[in-house]
Design a protein around this motif. Structure first.
Motif: not given
Length: 136
Positions: A82-87, A93-99, A106-117
């Motif tokens: 993403a060039k901007g924001r990921v919400e 539920v997100v599994t994997g990678e976020i760049h 948000e509270p209740g949201g699930i992220f299992d993986g790697q994040c590259h800022m």
């Protein structure tokens, strides 16, 4: 007919939808969208968006997303660029990678993986101004 999101004040989320893929639809392959596009379908492949891409609560997506602003309320497994924001919203539920330069969970949201800022662009870096000391 214009589609809008209720209760949202952000510019990109209050603009009109350019398209919608509803529950019960299935797509395998590459999909390109311009403008604000909402997906509540099953997708296996690549999603490309130049504006905002919204995965609704019924979305089940496996693959890769390339976009500007990505909002996830369903399930996503893969890589997001993403060039901007990921919400990730409360039911997302997100599994994997976020760049991305910005990630909001948000509270209740699930992220299992790697994040590259990503690094901030040159235009948004703080400006440094040298100051001379005055000798008396």
């Amino acid at each position: 007919m214009a589609w809008g999101m209720k209760g949202r004040r952000k510019k990109e989320e209050t603009s009109e939808f350019t398209g919608f893929m509803g529950k019960g639809a299935r797509l395998e392959g590459t999909f390109e969208a311009s403008g604000v596009f909402r997906i509540d379908a099953e997708v296996k492949g690549n999603l490309l968006s130049s504006h905002s891409l919204i995965l609704g609560e019924n979305a089940r997506v496996e693959g890769q997303i390339e976009g500007n602003h990505v909002v996830i309320s369903g399930k996503f497994d893969g890589v997001i660029f993403a060039k901007g924001r990921v919400e990730i919203q409360a039911k997302g539920v997100v599994t994997g990678e976020i760049h991305a330069p910005c990630l909001v969970i948000e509270p209740g949201g699930i992220f299992d993986g790697q994040c590259h800022m990503l690094a901030a662009s040159e235009t948004s870096k703080p400006l440094t101004i040298p100051i001379r000391a005055v000798h008396q």
